[in-house]
Enzyme design. Structure first.
Site, PDB file in Angstrom:
ATOM      1  N   HIS A  59      73.701 -23.580  66.641  1.00  0.00           N
ATOM      2  CA  HIS A  59      72.794 -22.627  67.300  1.00  0.00           C
ATOM      3  C   HIS A  59      73.510 -21.293  67.517  1.00  0.00           C
ATOM      4  CE1 HIS A  59      70.870 -26.355  69.302  1.00  0.00           C
ATOM      5  NE2 HIS A  59      69.970 -25.890  68.452  1.00  0.00           N
ATOM      6  N   LYS A 112      59.144 -34.431  77.826  1.00  0.00           N
ATOM      7  CA  LYS A 112      60.444 -34.932  77.413  1.00  0.00           C
ATOM      8  C   LYS A 112      61.485 -34.678  78.502  1.00  0.00           C
ATOM      9  CE  LYS A 112      62.966 -34.654  73.087  1.00  0.00           C
ATOM     10  NZ  LYS A 112      63.145 -33.886  71.872  1.00  0.00           N
ATOM     11  N   ARG A 164      68.958 -25.760  58.060  1.00  0.00           N
ATOM     12  CA  ARG A 164      70.084 -26.616  57.710  1.00  0.00           C
ATOM     13  C   ARG A 164      69.929 -27.208  56.323  1.00  0.00           C
ATOM     14  NH1 ARG A 164      69.431 -30.150  63.045  1.00  0.00           N
ATOM     15  NH2 ARG A 164      67.339 -29.931  62.228  1.00  0.00           N
ATOM     16  N   SER A 205      71.362 -31.132  68.168  1.00  0.00           N
ATOM     17  CA  SER A 205      71.646 -31.492  69.555  1.00  0.00           C
ATOM     18  C   SER A 205      71.466 -32.990  69.772  1.00  0.00           C
ATOM     19  CB  SER A 205      70.729 -30.725  70.510  1.00  0.00           C
ATOM     20  OG  SER A 205      70.989 -29.355  70.462  1.00  0.00           O
TER      21      SER A 205
END
Length: 163
Positions: free
Chosen positions: A17, A41, A90, A127
């Site tokens: 990040h 969440k 990515r 993460s």
């Protein structure tokens, strides 16, 4: 003034990040880091903790504004007059999803999305993966800023002690 937003959950912020945010900070006068609020969440860190960690690790850049947001990123952009979203990619699988999102966002509001390839060093990093490996005692210190790694290890210990 050229402004862009880097959105995400940042639970926690990783070196991947940070790589994207730092590179965006060299292209834009102000980069807003929008920490997404997901009420469904339970994160490892609270929104306030994430903001504080991001502010600390991005302070050297001098042009980062960190805020939370609930809802659509394009609404965040529209409310602040931000014309661009910067996203790190990515892998090809990221592109498939992000392209659809970018096209929807542009169609809704005209906000542009710029894709930045992630450094190969961090191409596998998320993460979620960092939290999972760390929770089993794996060394993720090279994947996180030092302060973030320290807080992650502390949080995992707190949660284990509470069980």
């Amino acid at each position: 003034m050229r402004r862009a937003v880097c959105p995400g959950s940042f639970d926690p912020i990783t070196n991947g990040h940070l790589d994207i945010i730092e590179r965006a900070s060299k292209l834009y006068d102000v980069v807003h880091v929008a920490v997404a609020v997901n009420r469904t969440k339970q994160g490892m860190f609270t929104i306030e903790e994430r903001i504080a960690l991001i502010e600390e690790v991005t302070a050297p850049y001098g042009n980062i504004v960190v805020e939370s947001h609930l809802g659509l990123t394009v609404d965040f952009c529209r409310e602040r007059g931000i014309p661009a979203i910067v996203k790190g990619l990515r892998a090809v699988s990221d592109f498939d999803y992000e392209l659809q999102m970018a096209q929807m966002n542009h169609g809704l509001t005209g906000v542009e999305t710029l894709f930045m390839p992630t450094s190969p060093t961090y191409s596998f990093l998320s993460s979620t993966l960092v939290k999972e490996v760390a929770s089993y005692g794996g060394d993720v210190s090279h994947l996180l800023p030092e302060v973030v790694h320290r807080r992650l290890v502390e949080r995992i210990a707190e949660r284990k002690a509470a069980q």
